[in-house]
Motif scaffolding. Structure first.
Motif, mmCIF file in Angstrom:
data_model
loop_
_atom_site.group_PDB
_atom_site.id
_atom_site.type_symbol
_atom_site.label_atom_id
_atom_site.label_comp_id
_atom_site.label_asym_id
_atom_site.label_seq_id
_atom_site.Cartn_x
_atom_site.Cartn_y
_atom_site.Cartn_z
ATOM 1 N N VAL A 185 0.994 -1.261 -0.033
ATOM 2 C CA VAL A 185 0.013 -0.057 0.044
ATOM 3 C C VAL A 185 0.954 1.369 0.060
ATOM 4 O O VAL A 185 1.914 1.333 0.913
ATOM 5 C CB VAL A 185 -0.979 0.132 1.121
ATOM 6 C CG1 VAL A 185 -2.159 1.124 1.161
ATOM 7 C CG2 VAL A 185 -1.830 -1.209 1.270
ATOM 8 N N ILE A 186 0.653 2.012 -0.834
ATOM 9 C CA ILE A 186 1.655 3.193 -1.129
ATOM 10 C C ILE A 186 0.543 4.716 -1.177
ATOM 11 O O ILE A 186 -0.443 4.605 -1.727
ATOM 12 C CB ILE A 186 2.337 3.182 -2.159
ATOM 13 C CG1 ILE A 186 1.616 3.111 -3.563
ATOM 14 C CG2 ILE A 186 3.299 1.992 -2.098
ATOM 15 C CD1 ILE A 186 2.446 3.414 -4.937
ATOM 16 N N PRO A 187 1.194 5.709 -0.730
ATOM 17 C CA PRO A 187 0.591 7.021 -1.117
ATOM 18 C C PRO A 187 0.993 7.273 -2.808
ATOM 19 O O PRO A 187 1.864 6.756 -3.146
ATOM 20 C CB PRO A 187 1.450 7.990 -0.167
ATOM 21 C CG PRO A 187 2.629 7.475 0.014
ATOM 22 C CD PRO A 187 2.154 5.963 -0.034
ATOM 23 N N LYS A 188 0.083 7.913 -3.565
ATOM 24 C CA LYS A 188 0.332 8.128 -4.669
ATOM 25 C C LYS A 188 1.106 9.177 -4.792
ATOM 26 O O LYS A 188 2.259 9.400 -5.866
ATOM 27 C CB LYS A 188 -0.726 8.436 -5.505
ATOM 28 C CG LYS A 188 -1.721 7.316 -5.878
ATOM 29 C CD LYS A 188 -3.002 7.696 -6.546
ATOM 30 C CE LYS A 188 -3.880 6.583 -7.151
ATOM 31 N NZ LYS A 188 -5.160 6.772 -7.790
ATOM 32 N N ARG A 189 1.145 10.209 -4.176
ATOM 33 C CA ARG A 189 2.504 10.988 -3.799
ATOM 34 C C ARG A 189 3.742 10.616 -3.393
ATOM 35 O O ARG A 189 3.644 9.901 -2.631
ATOM 36 C CB ARG A 189 1.924 12.366 -3.183
ATOM 37 C CG ARG A 189 2.710 13.462 -2.751
ATOM 38 C CD ARG A 189 2.168 14.480 -1.639
ATOM 39 N NE ARG A 189 2.622 14.299 -0.422
ATOM 40 C CZ ARG A 189 3.726 14.620 0.168
ATOM 41 N NH1 ARG A 189 4.693 15.251 -0.521
ATOM 42 N NH2 ARG A 189 4.183 14.421 1.466
ATOM 43 N N HIS A 190 4.548 11.099 -3.991
ATOM 44 C CA HIS A 190 5.969 10.431 -3.772
ATOM 45 C C HIS A 190 6.628 11.213 -2.305
ATOM 46 O O HIS A 190 6.661 12.234 -2.017
ATOM 47 C CB HIS A 190 7.084 10.709 -4.719
ATOM 48 C CG HIS A 190 8.396 10.189 -4.587
ATOM 49 N ND1 HIS A 190 8.634 8.973 -4.879
ATOM 50 C CD2 HIS A 190 9.400 10.917 -4.090
ATOM 51 C CE1 HIS A 190 10.077 8.569 -4.438
ATOM 52 N NE2 HIS A 190 10.444 9.572 -3.981
ATOM 53 N N VAL A 191 6.686 10.044 -1.489
ATOM 54 C CA VAL A 191 7.258 10.456 -0.188
ATOM 55 C C VAL A 191 8.366 9.268 0.100
ATOM 56 O O VAL A 191 7.830 8.060 -0.251
ATOM 57 C CB VAL A 191 5.955 10.210 0.795
ATOM 58 C CG1 VAL A 191 6.602 10.648 2.315
ATOM 59 C CG2 VAL A 191 5.025 11.146 0.691
ATOM 60 N N ARG A 192 9.427 9.692 0.402
ATOM 61 C CA ARG A 192 10.436 8.920 0.618
ATOM 62 C C ARG A 192 10.290 7.825 1.657
ATOM 63 O O ARG A 192 10.593 6.577 1.434
ATOM 64 C CB ARG A 192 11.812 9.385 0.784
ATOM 65 C CG ARG A 192 12.589 10.246 -0.444
ATOM 66 C CD ARG A 192 13.829 10.778 -0.060
ATOM 67 N NE ARG A 192 14.446 9.663 0.586
ATOM 68 C CZ ARG A 192 15.702 9.550 0.482
ATOM 69 N NH1 ARG A 192 16.529 10.699 0.100
ATOM 70 N NH2 ARG A 192 16.438 8.541 1.158
ATOM 71 N N SER A 193 9.712 7.793 2.860
ATOM 72 C CA SER A 193 9.593 6.988 3.930
ATOM 73 C C SER A 193 8.374 7.606 4.825
ATOM 74 O O SER A 193 8.269 8.719 4.746
ATOM 75 C CB SER A 193 10.673 6.618 4.648
ATOM 76 O OG SER A 193 11.341 7.548 5.358
ATOM 77 N N PHE A 194 8.201 6.792 5.893
ATOM 78 C CA PHE A 194 7.183 7.229 6.734
ATOM 79 C C PHE A 194 7.666 8.562 7.652
ATOM 80 O O PHE A 194 7.341 9.264 8.216
ATOM 81 C CB PHE A 194 6.794 6.313 7.742
ATOM 82 C CG PHE A 194 7.541 5.677 8.441
ATOM 83 C CD1 PHE A 194 8.037 6.104 9.915
ATOM 84 C CD2 PHE A 194 8.280 4.467 8.077
ATOM 85 C CE1 PHE A 194 8.953 5.453 10.691
ATOM 86 C CE2 PHE A 194 9.473 3.883 9.049
ATOM 87 C CZ PHE A 194 9.622 4.232 10.325
ATOM 88 N N LEU A 195 9.153 8.439 7.647
ATOM 89 C CA LEU A 195 9.763 9.610 8.377
ATOM 90 C C LEU A 195 9.561 10.967 7.747
ATOM 91 O O LEU A 195 9.768 11.791 8.566
ATOM 92 C CB LEU A 195 11.425 9.259 8.700
ATOM 93 C CG LEU A 195 11.616 8.005 9.641
ATOM 94 C CD1 LEU A 195 12.838 7.894 9.557
ATOM 95 C CD2 LEU A 195 11.188 8.374 11.114
ATOM 96 N N GLU A 196 9.260 10.942 6.664
ATOM 97 C CA GLU A 196 9.144 12.121 5.732
ATOM 98 C C GLU A 196 7.644 12.347 5.538
ATOM 99 O O GLU A 196 7.246 13.381 4.747
ATOM 100 C CB GLU A 196 10.135 12.093 4.520
ATOM 101 C CG GLU A 196 11.528 12.114 4.849
ATOM 102 C CD GLU A 196 12.345 12.193 3.608
ATOM 103 O OE1 GLU A 196 11.891 12.400 2.358
ATOM 104 O OE2 GLU A 196 13.521 11.838 3.573
#
Length: 148
Positions: free
Chosen positions: A41-52
């Protein structure tokens, strides 16, 4: 991100077996699943990791994780399930795009134990780290956090 393999799936430039999609999230099977039903499961918006991740990323991602995990539970009836996300190479993150693994589990499956043997930590170390974390968590609001 043009070269991100998960962004390529979102843009439909790379194939994937998509099982659920919202305006903000996508759930699909990885090419090398750990078990039957293993889902990313991913966000469609590019986010490098949960920390960001930003607070606005977390709610839709969490809702999709809940929906898909309940579907996996209902359809496959596993004996258990792991929810796994990693941040950074040392944590075995292999794709620099926030992703959550939903891994249905059965006794004796190929995954095996995921935790190393337990090693006790001294009470002094636990208290020192706990005090620092409590102070930080009380002083900072997630919405005010700047990841870089």
């Amino acid at each position: 991100m043009p070269s991100c393999p998960f962004c390529q799936i979102v843009r439909k430039e790379s194939p994937a077996e998509v099982i659920y999609e919202t305006d903000d999230t996508l759930a699909f099977f990885p090419t090398e699943p750990a078990t039957r039903g293993h889902t990313m499961v991913i966000p469609k918006r590019h986010v490098r990791s949960f920390l960001e991740a930003e607070a606005a990323d977390v709610q839709p991602l969490g809702l999709t994780v809940l929906k898909v995990s309940r579907a996996l539970q209902r359809v496959l009836n596993p004996e258990g399930m792991n929810l796994i996300t990693s941040a950074g190479e040392a944590a075995s993150q292999s794709v620099d795009h926030l992703h959550v693994h939903l891994v249905p589990r059965w006794e004796g499956d190929a995954v095996g134990e995921i935790w190393p043997p337990k090693v006790p930590t001294s009470e002094a170390v636990l208290e020192e780290v706990a005090d620092a974390l409590r102070e930080f968590c009380g002083a900072e609001r997630l919405e005010d956090r700047n990841p870089e």
